[in-house]
Design a protein around this motif. Structure first.
Motif, PDB file in Angstrom:
ATOM      1  N   HIS A  46      59.052  45.457  43.757  1.00 34.37           N
ATOM      2  CA  HIS A  46      59.427  46.269  42.735  1.00 34.37           C
ATOM      3  C   HIS A  46      60.822  45.793  42.011  1.00 34.37           C
ATOM      4  O   HIS A  46      61.272  46.237  40.791  1.00 34.37           O
ATOM      5  N   ASP A  51      56.710  52.661  39.592  1.00 37.11           N
ATOM      6  CA  ASP A  51      55.662  53.626  38.873  1.00 37.11           C
ATOM      7  C   ASP A  51      56.346  54.959  38.739  1.00 37.11           C
ATOM      8  O   ASP A  51      57.134  55.409  39.625  1.00 37.11           O
ATOM      9  N   LEU A  65      57.512  52.610  35.263  1.00 36.06           N
ATOM     10  CA  LEU A  65      56.242  51.680  34.691  1.00 36.06           C
ATOM     11  C   LEU A  65      55.199  52.779  34.060  1.00 36.06           C
ATOM     12  O   LEU A  65      54.123  53.282  34.517  1.00 36.06           O
ATOM     13  N   ARG A  77      40.323  55.642  35.783  1.00 36.49           N
ATOM     14  CA  ARG A  77      41.796  55.760  35.431  1.00 36.49           C
ATOM     15  C   ARG A  77      42.034  56.506  33.981  1.00 36.49           C
ATOM     16  O   ARG A  77      43.328  56.538  33.869  1.00 36.49           O
ATOM     17  N   LYS A  95      51.949  50.291  29.220  1.00 38.32           N
ATOM     18  CA  LYS A  95      50.985  49.655  29.832  1.00 38.32           C
ATOM     19  C   LYS A  95      49.515  50.088  29.694  1.00 38.32           C
ATOM     20  O   LYS A  95      49.622  51.133  29.238  1.00 38.32           O
ATOM     21  N   HIS A  96      48.484  49.308  29.835  1.00 33.91           N
ATOM     22  CA  HIS A  96      48.389  48.039  30.173  1.00 33.91           C
ATOM     23  C   HIS A  96      47.707  47.218  29.061  1.00 33.91           C
ATOM     24  O   HIS A  96      46.848  47.708  28.637  1.00 33.91           O
ATOM     25  N   ARG A 142      38.595  44.910  37.136  1.00 36.97           N
ATOM     26  CA  ARG A 142      39.622  44.790  36.110  1.00 36.97           C
ATOM     27  C   ARG A 142      40.474  43.747  36.040  1.00 36.97           C
ATOM     28  O   ARG A 142      41.296  43.569  35.104  1.00 36.97           O
ATOM     29  N   MET A 161      53.631  45.936  30.010  1.00 37.69           N
ATOM     30  CA  MET A 161      53.065  45.330  31.083  1.00 37.69           C
ATOM     31  C   MET A 161      51.727  44.567  30.395  1.00 37.69           C
ATOM     32  O   MET A 161      50.844  45.228  29.911  1.00 37.69           O
ATOM     33  N   TYR A 172      45.618  43.114  33.559  1.00 34.06           N
ATOM     34  CA  TYR A 172      45.178  41.955  34.379  1.00 34.06           C
ATOM     35  C   TYR A 172      43.881  41.343  33.775  1.00 34.06           C
ATOM     36  O   TYR A 172      43.551  40.117  33.853  1.00 34.06           O
ATOM     37  N   ASP A 232      51.005  42.772  34.790  1.00 32.60           N
ATOM     38  CA  ASP A 232      50.714  43.788  35.965  1.00 32.60           C
ATOM     39  C   ASP A 232      50.779  43.047  37.118  1.00 32.60           C
ATOM     40  O   ASP A 232      50.941  42.029  37.402  1.00 32.60           O
ATOM     41  N   TRP A 233      50.598  43.837  38.241  1.00 28.86           N
ATOM     42  CA  TRP A 233      51.004  43.288  39.623  1.00 28.86           C
ATOM     43  C   TRP A 233      50.026  42.217  40.043  1.00 28.86           C
ATOM     44  O   TRP A 233      48.984  42.662  40.284  1.00 28.86           O
ATOM     45  N   SER A 257      48.335  53.786  41.879  1.00 26.48           N
ATOM     46  CA  SER A 257      49.849  53.639  41.801  1.00 26.48           C
ATOM     47  C   SER A 257      50.744  54.683  41.383  1.00 26.48           C
ATOM     48  O   SER A 257      51.865  54.492  41.471  1.00 26.48           O
ATOM     49  N   GLU A 273      42.493  55.033  40.425  1.00 23.11           N
ATOM     50  CA  GLU A 273      42.765  53.601  40.045  1.00 23.11           C
ATOM     51  C   GLU A 273      41.802  52.641  40.819  1.00 23.11           C
ATOM     52  O   GLU A 273      41.690  52.849  42.016  1.00 23.11           O
TER      53      GLU A 273
HETATM   54  C1  BGC Z   1      48.508  48.996  38.443  1.00 25.04           C
HETATM   55  C2  BGC Z   1      49.773  49.251  37.546  1.00 25.04           C
HETATM   56  C3  BGC Z   1      51.136  49.587  38.355  1.00 25.04           C
HETATM   57  C4  BGC Z   1      51.411  48.397  39.123  1.00 25.04           C
HETATM   58  C5  BGC Z   1      52.496  48.426  40.094  1.00 25.04           C
HETATM   59  C6  BGC Z   1      49.099  47.748  39.392  1.00 25.04           C
HETATM   60  O1  BGC Z   1      48.149  47.672  40.008  1.00 25.04           O
HETATM   61  O2  BGC Z   1      47.551  48.589  37.480  1.00 25.04           O
HETATM   62  O3  BGC Z   1      49.570  50.332  36.668  1.00 25.04           O
HETATM   63  O4  BGC Z   1      52.171  49.799  37.631  1.00 25.04           O
HETATM   64  O5  BGC Z   1      50.156  47.939  40.140  1.00 25.04           O
HETATM   65  O6  BGC Z   1      52.289  49.377  41.177  1.00 25.04           O
END
Ligand code: BGC
Length: 768
Positions: free
Chosen positions: A25, A42, A99, A113, A146-147, A157, A190, A193, A225-226, A344, A426
């Motif tokens: 982070h 988050d 986030l 989600r 986001k997203h 996704r 953000m 994906y 995104d992560w 998240s 999620e």
């Molecule tokens: C989620 C994001 C989240 C990020 C960080 C991702 O998998 O889609 O919404 O902010 O992880 O945790």
């Protein structure tokens, strides 16, 4: 920070390393140049600051209503207050960016989600999210919307390709983001994906630069995104400044190599680095000497929740409950409420209000009985991973019998039910719209013996309600944060008058919904958005499908009367803003708030467009007997559609209805308006133009009329000796879908030159 001086001192490697995360982070610090690390956590409805390497080790945070609930308040001030309260926690925890908001459109109620997203309508979504961003950023914490974009499903996704036509993309999926950028200037965005029309969002220059920056004027940073980055140098060139989380140096090395090998211009990297430095500079300026008072944060969560709860049904004024007699509270979710979603956004809370306790505490002279009815799932993802099935999946005969016996003894029953976390979270979509069978059976059994049955729902998205006709009242409280228990009990006992309304349509069944959702066809790696612009109520209206509860629906314990709908003008040009006002009176006996919605409907449109679209709303608080004016303004965009051929927003000239409504299906007043194009469009006709498109223009009609009248007068068409002028009009209208070229068919002797001359004459006449 002297950004120019700092940049001059940076090596290529240092520039590259600034563009990716240090760990999960944080951004990378460069101590040699006094560049600090920035913490981005988050989000969106609570601070979920991760502690240490353990992903489950989390800093305690206050859990506010999730975005689906916040949207149902239809009150931007509530979203703003939540943003401000969250910002205090971020400042105290040294977090620079939260986030959120998560603001994808609810394309299908199946999206796992949806609890984290606002609405099926882009205007509602963007307006609420903009207020949240303003609240957050006003205190010094950055927002990261986001997203971006079209992350409308959880199934596949990470790589699904969302195939969306340009018009739907602009009108439905991008508009909310655009509103937030223009109204609230978020610090960050953000990139999602998924792919969008073939390109990964993290590598889409069109999204990240052409639209986001060049068209909308975004001036923050774009982060991935992560784990969403594929080819780091391509993402950078597309406009993605920050790769998150750390790539262990892999992405940085790729950037360095691409610059050295001449595949990436260093100037492109410099632009990204400059943006990163500005972002870091801004982030480090916030004053962090903030004390977080957990009690007042909790009180803010309760207050927000009170405005989010939606009263869907209330026959015979069953609610509010009387503080006398016997009340049977039923359902394990009364003891273990589902107040937040999984994934998240999950917050480590310190305090949760329990509905059963809260109800006992304010029942007055009423006796409260309790029966569990079903075993509740633990709100714990690790637990769910090892327990394959939700415990209330099947009816529990013994517990249902106990609940029925309590309900029989009581004057009313309040059943708590909804979706367990394993049903929606999620990373996965729902397969159906049902609540667990064990809960359905319980509600049916209780309703069979107790006519005053109230159902209170906790869920993140619409559910089917086969028992709706058997129960007296339904309260939709979504996933409403840690203050849900207190908020809902205050609503149930009438200490708070419910004022939420749905920001999404509740369909009667899955088969009524517009999107052909891929979870039903798991082999697909492309999702084609076949429904185009007909998302949510736009679809139900166009197809005349009766929903279970329409978009914008929500009841109150009082009643409201709408009167005096008035427009600033009944004729405007396409570059003008229309002022709209209306009086709303509280005609009941309890103070309450009404959400007035303004829909714009084109009369006699020449293009394909929704029956009506939400373009304004206002929430007004009224004491009994009080009347207040609400007003909104409708800018040109409220009348526009996105024309892909022109690649721009276009206002169709003509008549419009401005509808003031209590829901998308409850129109209370209508005013009519004419909009003219300041610079009328110059049409160009050719042989294949339709007669209809020609005769829509008065000059075009005149030319056609002149040409045809003589022919009609003497032709077989006039056997009955009718007035040729009248007959010509009839023929023109009857054949309006034929082309100019087809006029040649009227007579074998007509040479094609006649059609060519006609086309010339028409173009001259209408462009004169
Ligand atoms: C989620 C994001 C989240 C990020 C960080 C991702 O998998 O889609 O919404 O902010 O992880 O945790």
């Amino acid at each position: 920070m002297d950004i120019n001086a700092t940049m001059k001192k940076m090596t290529l490697e240092e520039k590259a390393m600034l563009c990716s995360g240090l760990n999960d982070h944080f951004t990378k610090p460069i101590p040699r140049l006094d560049i600090p690390s920035v913490d981005v956590e988050d989000g969106p409805h609570g601070l979920r600051k991760q502690m240490g390497e353990d992903t489950l080790g989390r800093h305690p945070g206050t859990c506010f209503p999730s975005d689906v609930a916040l949207a149902s308040s239809w009150n931007p001030d509530v979203a703003r207050c939540v943003g401000e309260a969250l910002s205090r926690e971020c400042l105290a925890a040294d977090v620079s960016v939260l986030l959120g908001p998560a603001m994808n459109i609810k394309r299908s109620p199946l999206c796992g989600r949806n609890f984290e997203y606002y609405s099926e309508d882009p205007f509602q979504s963007g307006t609420m999210a903009a207020a949240y961003v303003q609240g957050l950023q006003s205190q010094g914490t950055g927002a990261c919307m986001k997203h971006f974009a079209a992350n409308n499903q959880e199934f596949l996704r990470m790589h699904i390709d969302a195939e969306i036509d340009e018009r739907a993309l602009r009108e439905i999926y991008l508009t909310g983001f655009e509103i937030v950028v223009k109204e609230a200037h978020p610090w960050a965005v953000m990139a999602a994906y998924n792919r969008l029309n073939g390109a990964y969002c993290t590598e889409s220059r069109r999204l990240l630069t052409d639209i986001l920056r060049d068209e909308w004027g975004f001036d923050g940073i774009a982060m991935s995104d992560w784990g969403a980055v594929n080819i780091r140098e391509d993402a950078l060139a597309a406009g993605l400044e920050l790769e998150m989380p750390t790539s262990g140096g892999y992405g940085d090395r790729r950037i360095v190599a691409a610059v050295r090998e001449g595949r990436l211009q260093e100037e492109v990297l410099d632009v990204a680095v400059e943006r990163m430095l500005r972002f870091i500079d801004k982030a480090t300026k916030a004053k962090r000497d903030v004390n977080v008072d957990r009690q007042s944060q909790h009180a803010a969560a309760v207050k927000a929740a009170e405005e989010c709860i939606v009263l869907l049904k209330n026959d015979r004024n069953t609610l509010p409950l009387k503080k006398q007699g016997i009340i049977a509270v039923i359902g394990g979710m009364a003891e273990t409420p589902r107040y937040q979603g999984g994934g998240s956004s999950n917050v480590a809370v310190e305090q949760v209000d329990i509905p059963l306790e809260e109800m006992r505490g304010r029942a007055g002279d009423a006796k409260v009985l309790y029966a569990e009815g079903y075993v509740t799932e633990r709100n714990d993802i690790m637990f769910q991973l090892v327990v394959p099935e939700c415990p209330c999946e099947y009816p529990d005969g013994q517990r249902i019998a106990e609940a029925v016996s309590a309900a029989k003894k009581a004057d009313c029953a309040v059943v708590f039910a909804g979706l367990p976390e394993s049903y929606e979270s999620e990373g996965g979509d729902r397969k159906h719209l049902r609540i667990p069978e064990g809960q359905t059976a319980l509600i049916e059994a209780v309703a069979a013996v107790q006519p005053n049955t109230v159902v209170v729902l906790n869920n993140g998205a619409p559910v089917e309600m086969p028992w709706l006709g058997d129960v007296a009242a339904v309260v939709e409280s979504y996933v409403c944060g840690q203050g849900f228990g207190r908020a809902v009990s205050r609503v149930l006992f009438g200490e708070v008058n419910p004022s939420g309304k749905l920001a999404e349509t509740f369909p009667k069944s899955l088969s009524d919904t517009p999107a052909d959702f891929p979870a039903l066809a798991p082999d697909l790696e492309t999702t084609i958005y076949r429904e185009g612009i007909l998302v949510g109520y736009r679809y139900y209206d166009a197809k005349e499908i009766q929903p279970l509860f329409p978009f914008g629906h929500g009841l109150s314990y009082t009643t409201f009367a709408y009167s005096g709908l008035r427009l600033g003008s009944d004729a405007i040009f396409d570059d003008e803003t229309l002022e709209v006002a209306l009086d709303v009176a509280n005609t009941g006996e309890m103070a309450g708030a009404e959400v007035v919605q303004f829909y714009v409907a084109k009369q006699g449109t020449a293009i394909f467009r929704p029956v009506a679209e939400l373009k304004g709303f206002a929430k007004v608080f009224l004491k009994p007997g009080e009347t207040k004016q609400v007003s909104v303004h409708l800018p040109p965009r409220a009348f526009s559609w996105y024309d892909p051929e022109k690649a721009s927003w276009v206002v169709e000239a003509g008549g419009y209805e401005i509808r003031a409504a209590a829901s998308s299906r409850d129109i209370r007043a209508v005013a009519v308006l004419t909009v003219s194009n300041r610079t009328p469009e110059m049409p160009r006709f050719d042989r294949n133009s339709s007669i209809g498109s020609v005769i829509r223009h008065p000059a075009g009609r005149e030319v056609m009329h002149k040409l045809l009248e003589g022919f009609v007068a003497t032709s077989f068409m006039n056997q009955d000796g009718q007035d040729p002028a009248v007959l010509t009009d009839v023929i023109l209208d009857r054949f309006s879908d034929m082309t100019l070229k087809s006029l040649k068919m009227l007579s074998a002797q007509t040479p094609m030159e006649v059609v060519d001359h006609l086309v010339d004459a028409l173009n001259k006449a209408v462009n004169r």
